[in-house]
Design an enzyme around this catalytic site. Structure first.
Site, PDB file in Angstrom:
ATOM      1  N   SER A 210       6.878   3.766  -5.262  1.00  0.00           N
ATOM      2  CA  SER A 210       7.414   2.921  -6.332  1.00  0.00           C
ATOM      3  C   SER A 210       8.938   2.980  -6.381  1.00  0.00           C
ATOM      4  CB  SER A 210       6.853   3.372  -7.686  1.00  0.00           C
ATOM      5  OG  SER A 210       7.459   4.590  -8.059  1.00  0.00           O
TER       6      SER A 210
ATOM      7  N   ASN B 220      -1.880   3.271   0.221  1.00  0.00           N
ATOM      8  CA  ASN B 220      -2.430   1.940   0.535  1.00  0.00           C
ATOM      9  C   ASN B 220      -2.538   1.662   2.030  1.00  0.00           C
ATOM     10  OD1 ASN B 220       0.364   1.671   0.824  1.00  0.00           O
ATOM     11  ND2 ASN B 220       0.357  -0.457   0.150  1.00  0.00           N
TER      12      ASN B 220
ATOM     13  N   GLU C  39      11.984   0.276   8.366  1.00  0.00           N
ATOM     14  CA  GLU C  39      10.984   0.988   9.139  1.00  0.00           C
ATOM     15  C   GLU C  39      10.587   0.080  10.288  1.00  0.00           C
ATOM     16  OE1 GLU C  39       8.225   2.646   5.761  1.00  0.00           O
ATOM     17  OE2 GLU C  39       8.968   4.140   7.193  1.00  0.00           O
TER      18      GLU C  39
ATOM     19  N   CYS D  50       2.455  -3.565  -0.603  1.00  0.00           N
ATOM     20  CA  CYS D  50       3.805  -3.913  -1.096  1.00  0.00           C
ATOM     21  C   CYS D  50       4.121  -5.337  -0.712  1.00  0.00           C
ATOM     22  CB  CYS D  50       4.911  -3.018  -0.580  1.00  0.00           C
ATOM     23  SG  CYS D  50       4.432  -1.619   0.343  1.00  0.00           S
TER      24      CYS D  50
ATOM     25  N   GLU E  48      11.303   2.711   0.995  1.00  0.00           N
ATOM     26  CA  GLU E  48      10.549   1.445   1.016  1.00  0.00           C
ATOM     27  C   GLU E  48       9.799   1.372  -0.299  1.00  0.00           C
ATOM     28  OE1 GLU E  48      10.744  -0.877   3.113  1.00  0.00           O
ATOM     29  OE2 GLU E  48      11.825   0.195   4.693  1.00  0.00           O
TER      30      GLU E  48
ATOM     31  N   GLN F 120      -4.731   3.135 -11.634  1.00  0.00           N
ATOM     32  CA  GLN F 120      -4.409   1.776 -11.192  1.00  0.00           C
ATOM     33  C   GLN F 120      -5.251   0.747 -11.956  1.00  0.00           C
ATOM     34  OE1 GLN F 120      -1.238   2.191  -9.632  1.00  0.00           O
ATOM     35  NE2 GLN F 120      -2.036   0.240  -8.915  1.00  0.00           N
TER      36      GLN F 120
HETATM   37  C1  UN1 Z   1       2.477  -2.277   2.736  1.00  0.00           C
HETATM   38  O1  UN1 Z   1       2.242  -3.285   2.110  1.00  0.00           O
HETATM   39  O2  UN1 Z   1       2.655  -1.207   2.140  1.00  0.00           O
HETATM   40  O3  UN1 Z   1       2.546  -6.508   6.680  1.00  0.00           O
HETATM   41  C2  UN1 Z   1       2.536  -2.249   4.204  1.00  0.00           C
HETATM   42  C3  UN1 Z   1       1.594  -5.919   6.178  1.00  0.00           C
HETATM   43  C4  UN1 Z   1       1.106  -4.625   6.812  1.00  0.00           C
HETATM   44  C5  UN1 Z   1       1.867  -3.472   6.258  1.00  0.00           C
HETATM   45  C6  UN1 Z   1       1.936  -3.472   4.775  1.00  0.00           C
HETATM   46  N1  UN1 Z   1       1.242  -4.686   8.221  1.00  0.00           N
HETATM   47  O4  UN1 Z   1       1.025  -6.334   5.185  1.00  0.00           O
END
Ligand code: UN1
Length: 497
Positions: free
Chosen positions: A230, A153, A465, A285, A251, A332
């Site tokens: 995941s 992603n 991270e 995420c 993560e 997906q």
């Molecule tokens: C992610 O959702 O996997 O804050 C990373 C954010 C982006 C990074 C997202 N700078 O949505």
């Protein structure tokens, strides 16, 4: 050999997979377009990459950190020159709109610059000794070889979050990017290579997680594991890493909520909710997959949101004006449709979308309509489980306390947000929302690289991270004592009493 046939990058050379097997990657906006044939690498390929990373480590470890940093700096400059090309390639391989893929490349540039600056800091501590004529100090030292497993992603940003601090600290690496997004990972590594990174310091093995990824994290040469993906897979990765006593950074999922109180600036909240829920087609995420509305504005806000979401332009992310691209792959697409069915079954009210889009030029792609469920209650599966698609659930709350309870009432804790004009409510939320990241009057997405990124509970394993915090993943502390008294001095014993 056809142009679109990719290879692994091992020891500074392009190498065909020893398995001889390839996967096909197609453009999610138009699956007639073959993007690449991607090596389906196996353990032998991983072993070759690890041998190269192991061989490159001694010299890289002793390369001064400011010199290592200069390579990161030059790579950032190269990415600036190549931003447009790499962004377009990223849109073609994974679907998100060009504006966002430019942002993804930019995030990698930001991370490289940030870590490049760190090359002349990488501070340790000096501190007084309890004994005379003795000095005490600490320094960050590398561990060796890192195994990095990254998702599709943020196919350049996330590799940069891992590789930039990894290399800066003096480790070498084997990167296993998601099989759906090989190009962006290779482009990032190409920039590092062109910036002067020595052969073998970074190696890329393409293929599936179950084959290449598993072999990588298991191997005893790998001292650092960093995984984004995941929670189910992350838990397994964590167990393997724990058994091998490896540094391990995980993560994982999110079920992020935006809370909108009655007093909020509703237009501002609306912009935030649209971006948070449907930006990147909901495939972050950090995506806002729950919106918790105070009762006084709930009905009005639902109408406002549905109207704006209905007007979103869905299509090929390379076309100007398109706001929402396809989802990444057929799996997906099915997963998202499955959750829509679950939401209906659970008795949530479908306000918008809920189906695959196949008309008006979308037939050849993996498009799913922006979807809104209302009347969602906190225990429904659509309010608990990560969907990773353009599906948002509207829940109602009585006030801030109730909203925080609902927001915290899920397994995950990555990002959360509150829209309000009350300063006291804002600070309560900052204190009580149980997530690694909290936003006030901004959506759940938009993390910047110089701050720690990560979450609590099922989202992570206590590491971060980005920011300086990530240095703890990629280095160990060495504590050094130098006694220049010329005699034996015993700590805790020669107290001078
Ligand atoms: C992610 O959702 O996997 O804050 C990373 C954010 C982006 C990074 C997202 N700078 O949505």
């Amino acid at each position: 050999m056809a142009e679109d046939k990719l290879r692994n990058w091992i020891g500074g050379a392009w190498v065909e997979p020893r398995t001889g097997a390839y996967l096909e990657r197609r453009n999610p906006a138009d699956t007639r377009e073959l993007i690449a044939r991607v090596p389906a690498s196996g353990p032998e390929d991983v072993h070759a990459a690890l041998a190269a990373a192991t061989a490159a480590y001694p010299a890289w470890r002793l390369t001064p950190a400011p010199r290592r940093a200069e390579i990161l700096f030059r790579a950032a400059q190269l990415l600036i020159e190549r931003k447009e090309d790499y962004a377009a390639a990223m849109t073609r391989e994974m679907g998100k709109v060009l504006e966002e893929t430019r942002g993804d490349v930019q995030e990698a540039i930001d991370m490289l610059y940030f870590m490049a600056g760190e090359g002349r800091r990488l501070y340790g501590q000096t501190t007084p000794s309890e004994l005379a004529n003795k000095v005490c100090m600490t320094a960050r030292v590398p561990l060796g070889v890192a195994g990095l497993v990254t998702p599709w992603n943020f196919p350049m940003a996330i590799p940069s979050w891992k590789l930039a601090p990894c290399l800066l600290c003096g480790n070498t690496a084997v990167l296993k990017p998601a099989e759906d997004t090989p190009l962006s990972a290779l482009h990032f590594v190409q920039a590092l290579t062109d910036a002067g990174l020595p052969p073998g310091v970074v190696n890329v093995v393409l293929g599936r997680g179950a084959e290449a990824g598993a072999a990588l994290v298991r191997d005893e040469r790998v001292r650092i594991v960093s995984f984004t993906g995941s929670t189910n897979v992350g838990r397994e990765v964590g167990q393997i890493a724990a058994a091998g006593l490896k540094h391990c950074n995980l993560e994982m999922g999110g079920k992020n909520a935006i809370i909108v109180l009655d007093d909020a600036d509703l237009d501002l909240a609306l912009d935030g909710c649209l971006w948070g829920a449907f930006g990147t087609t909901g495939q972050r995420c950090t995506a806002a997959s729950r919106i918790i509305l105070q009762r006084g504005i709930a009905a009005k806000f639902e109408t406002m949101l549905a109207e704006r979401a209905r007007a979103l332009r869905i299509g090929n992310g390379l076309e100007p004006g398109v706001q929402v691209g396809p989802v990444v792959n057929a799996t997906q697409l099915e997963r998202i449709a499955g959750y829509v069915a679950i939401g209906r079954q659970e008795g949530a009210r479908l306000v918008l979308g809920g189906e695959r889009l196949q008309s008006g030029g979308l037939a050849q792609g993996w498009f799913f309509a922006p979807t809104i469920f209302a009347g969602v209650t906190p225990q429904m599966r659509i309010a608990q489980e990560e969907i990773f698609g353009p599906v948002v659930s509207l829940l109602e709350c009585d006030g801030l306390e109730d909203a925080i309870r609902i927001a915290n009432g899920v397994a995950y804790g990555l990002s959360s947000s509150l829209y309000t004009a009350q300063v006291n409510a804002a600070f309560r939320a900052l204190r009580d929302l149980d997530s690694g990241i909290v936003y006030i009057n901004a959506p759940t997405i938009g993390a910047e690289v110089h701050l720690p990124f990560g979450g609590v509970r099922s989202t992570g394993n206590g590491h971060r991270e980005s920011g300086l915090a990530t240095l703890d993943v990629y280095s160990e502390w060495k504590t050094m004592y130098v006694d220049f008294s010329g005699r034996l001095q015993r700590a805790q014993i020669d107290t001078g009493e």
